[in-house]
Design a protein around this motif. Structure first.
Motif, mmCIF file in Angstrom:
data_model
loop_
_atom_site.group_PDB
_atom_site.id
_atom_site.type_symbol
_atom_site.label_atom_id
_atom_site.label_comp_id
_atom_site.label_asym_id
_atom_site.label_seq_id
_atom_site.Cartn_x
_atom_site.Cartn_y
_atom_site.Cartn_z
ATOM 1 N N TYR A 1 -6.582 11.874 -28.298
ATOM 2 C CA TYR A 1 -5.511 11.532 -29.250
ATOM 3 C C TYR A 1 -4.229 11.152 -28.519
ATOM 4 O O TYR A 1 -3.595 10.134 -28.837
ATOM 5 C CB TYR A 1 -5.282 12.718 -30.187
ATOM 6 N N GLN A 2 -3.859 11.941 -27.523
ATOM 7 C CA GLN A 2 -2.629 11.662 -26.776
ATOM 8 C C GLN A 2 -2.728 10.332 -26.035
ATOM 9 O O GLN A 2 -1.732 9.584 -25.936
ATOM 10 C CB GLN A 2 -2.333 12.800 -25.792
ATOM 11 N N LYS B 1 -2.100 7.566 -28.471
ATOM 12 C CA LYS B 1 -0.670 7.497 -28.807
ATOM 13 C C LYS B 1 0.110 6.744 -27.722
ATOM 14 O O LYS B 1 0.977 5.913 -28.028
ATOM 15 C CB LYS B 1 -0.099 8.915 -28.956
ATOM 16 N N GLU C 1 2.283 3.309 -28.052
ATOM 17 C CA GLU C 1 3.686 3.218 -27.650
ATOM 18 C C GLU C 1 3.925 2.021 -26.733
ATOM 19 O O GLU C 1 4.942 1.316 -26.849
ATOM 20 C CB GLU C 1 4.109 4.513 -26.952
ATOM 21 N N GLU D 1 -1.585 7.025 -38.224
ATOM 22 C CA GLU D 1 -0.634 6.784 -37.144
ATOM 23 C C GLU D 1 -0.852 5.425 -36.469
ATOM 24 O O GLU D 1 -0.250 5.135 -35.433
ATOM 25 C CB GLU D 1 -0.723 7.913 -36.115
ATOM 26 N N LEU E 1 -3.477 4.313 -34.985
ATOM 27 C CA LEU E 1 -4.275 4.407 -33.761
ATOM 28 C C LEU E 1 -5.715 3.940 -33.980
ATOM 29 O O LEU E 1 -6.417 3.617 -33.021
ATOM 30 C CB LEU E 1 -4.279 5.859 -33.255
#
Length: 535
Positions: free
Chosen positions: A211-212, A215, A219, A283, A285
């Motif tokens: 998940y990170q 993200k 970004e 989000e 993603l």
């Protein structure tokens, strides 16, 4: 529609009747030989052809010809090295009946309807094969197990589940299983390592790190959707292993802890997976077209424009995509990633399958045909049909087979070996030699094998349960509509921000009402029979 299905049922009933008449107690004479073949003689060195698993060569004491129907684009198989070598070793002349992959199934239907089966046939579904087996059209292999040392070793002694799982309710098995033709790792999560390296992102080792990573990709590339998918509703099946609810019979799966079968799409683990996907979607993603993307549009997203960087697919894509874009982007580097989900595991691919449904006609050649299949199951036979003849077609360099005659061929794969030597024929190979070119991996593909093998990141295989005709019919009646409803709910749950616990509970109740419990009860009844048969 009703009339159409009635006509189909009527045709199949006619086929079964014809088979019963034509094959029960079939005493047709063996196919004629050319009259010039000398009687088989024992090889001067009994070990000349390697490990036969206890079979003595030749397999017959008089010239014997059998007919074998296979899938192949090669029309002159009877002149191939394989055909000649089989006769040389076993004394059995194989008259191959090859049909292209495009025409094979149609020809198979006509052949079965005629009642005049070739000595060895394949391609019927397991239920169809059981039906004609009960009509005595094909041989119950278990009745001949004492003359089949390789079959006995692999499918009776070492894997006692095979006959209860693949046979009928009377304990008769009509299909010759196929072993060792699957790679350990063939699908999984793939990621753009070049982009990860560019951004200083390490490959994930757990779900939160996954998940990170997404993200950070978002970004750096705000217009991107870091995770893309082309498998539509199969995304739930593919991800399920990481949540411990995957299996060959998905959405039904076996819970190894509770030792019962469950329906995946109503389990709390399934909701956890959907919640994670919903989070990714909300989000930005997860590509919003994940339920509708085509191969072409998904390929474009994964190969150009920095639109998407992570996906789930076949490991052959690792090199295929690079070769497509290397001229425009020589740094492109797609790699195999760790599994995602709480279990940290990916799919385990079965080493034994009955998917090809290879069967032996019940006629005067049945013993010769069975013995030939048994020889091809042995290490010696497996090497022959998947590699050829050492010193004649291939030689070993390290642990790999190389082909001196094929040095001008850019990539020696199984299609090349079929065309040149008659090897790797669908419907003929029943075992493989792991030194074959099929198990030659590119550097990226080898990395995929090593990643899961070294970490032992595999979900346990579900038991292979066996159903009665009535159970098969009941599952078919329920499963299609229930799975469609599940796929629709899954998509709505992820895409609709208003969907949550209340809608989940409503879905659980709906699924039970639509037959989820009935399916699970059938699987658990079949599991009980399997447990009793393998005590």
């Amino acid at each position: 529609m009703t009339k159409k299905w009635f006509r189909m049922a009527l045709v199949f009933t006619l086929i079964i009747s014809i088979l019963a008449a034509c094959s029960g107690g079939n005493k047709e004479a063996a196919p004629e030989t050319d009259g010039e073949t000398a009687p088989p003689t024992a090889p001067a060195d009994p070990d000349q052809y390697g490990d036969t698993g206890g079979l003595a060569l030749p397999l017959v004491d008089k010239p014997t010809t059998i007919n074998w129907m296979v899938v192949s684009e090669k029309t002159n198989l009877n002149d191939s090295l394989l055909a000649k070598e089989i006769e040389k070793r076993t004394g059995i002349k194989v008259n191959f009946q090859p049909y292209s992959s495009a025409t094979f199934q149609d020809k198979l239907k006509v052949t079965v309807a005629s009642g005049k089966l070739p000595d060895i046939i394949h391609g019927l579904t397991p239920p169809e094969l059981k039906k004609i087996g009960k009509q005595k059209a094909v041989v119950a292999i278990n009745e001949y197990v004492d003359m089949l040392p390789n079959f006995k070793r692999m499918y009776v002694d070492e894997n006692p589940w095979v006959i209860p799982s693949y046979g009928d309710e009377s304990g008769n098995i009509y299909t010759w299983p196929v072993a060792n033709i699957n790679r350990d790792v063939n699908h999984g999560f793939l990621y753009r390592k070049d982009i990860f390296d560019e951004l200083g992102i390490k490959e994930w080792t757990n779900t939160d790190e996954f998940y990170q990573a997404l993200k950070k990709l978002k970004e750096a590339y705000p217009d991107s959707y870091p995770y893309a998918s082309k498998t539509k509703e199969n995304i739930f099946r593919d991800w399920a292993f990481g949540w411990g609810i995957g299996g060959a019979n998905y959405p039904t799966y076996y819970d190894e802890t509770a030792k019962v079968w469950k329906y995946a799409t109503i389990q709390p683990e399934h909701k956890e997976m959907l919640d994670f996907m919903k989070k990714l979607y909300n989000e930005g993603l997860l590509d919003p077209e994940f339920m509708t993307d085509t191969d072409d549009s998904w390929t474009a997203k994964m190969t150009s424009g920095n639109k998407s960087f992570v996906t789930y697919d076949w490991i052959g894509r690792l090199d295929l995509f690079y070769n497509q874009v290397k001229d425009q982007n020589p740094n492109y580097d797609l790699r195999y990633g760790n599994p995602v989900g709480p279990t940290g595991n990916g799919k385990t691919i079965e080493s034994i399958t009955n998917g090809f449904s290879i069967a032996v006609a019940n006629n005067d050649n049945k013993e010769a045909s069975l013995k030939l299949l048994d020889y091809l199951t042995s290490p010696s036979g497996a090497t022959l049909v998947t590699m050829g003849v050492e010193g004649e077609t291939f030689k070993m360099e390290g642990d790999k087979a190389v082909y001196p005659e094929l040095t001008d061929v850019p990539l020696v794969d199984i299609s090349v070996l079929e065309d040149r030597y008659g090897l790797w024929l669908q419907g003929l190979y029943v075992n493989s030699d792991k030194h074959s070119v099929y198990f030659n991996y590119t550097e990226k593909e080898q990395e995929a094998q090593d990643k899961l093998l070294n970490g032992n990141k595999f979900e346990p295989l579900d038991p292979v349960v066996n159903f009665t005709d009535d159970e098969t019919a009941k599952i078919a009646e329920i499963q299609t509509s229930l799975k469609k409803l599940a796929d629709e709910f899954n998509a709505k749950y992820i895409l609709n921000k208003n969907y949550g616990d209340a809608q989940w509970q409503q879905w659980q109740a709906q699924a039970e009402k639509q037959g989820a419990k009935q399916i699970v009860d059938i699987f658990n009844a079949a599991q009980k029979r399997l447990d009793e048969a393998t005590k």
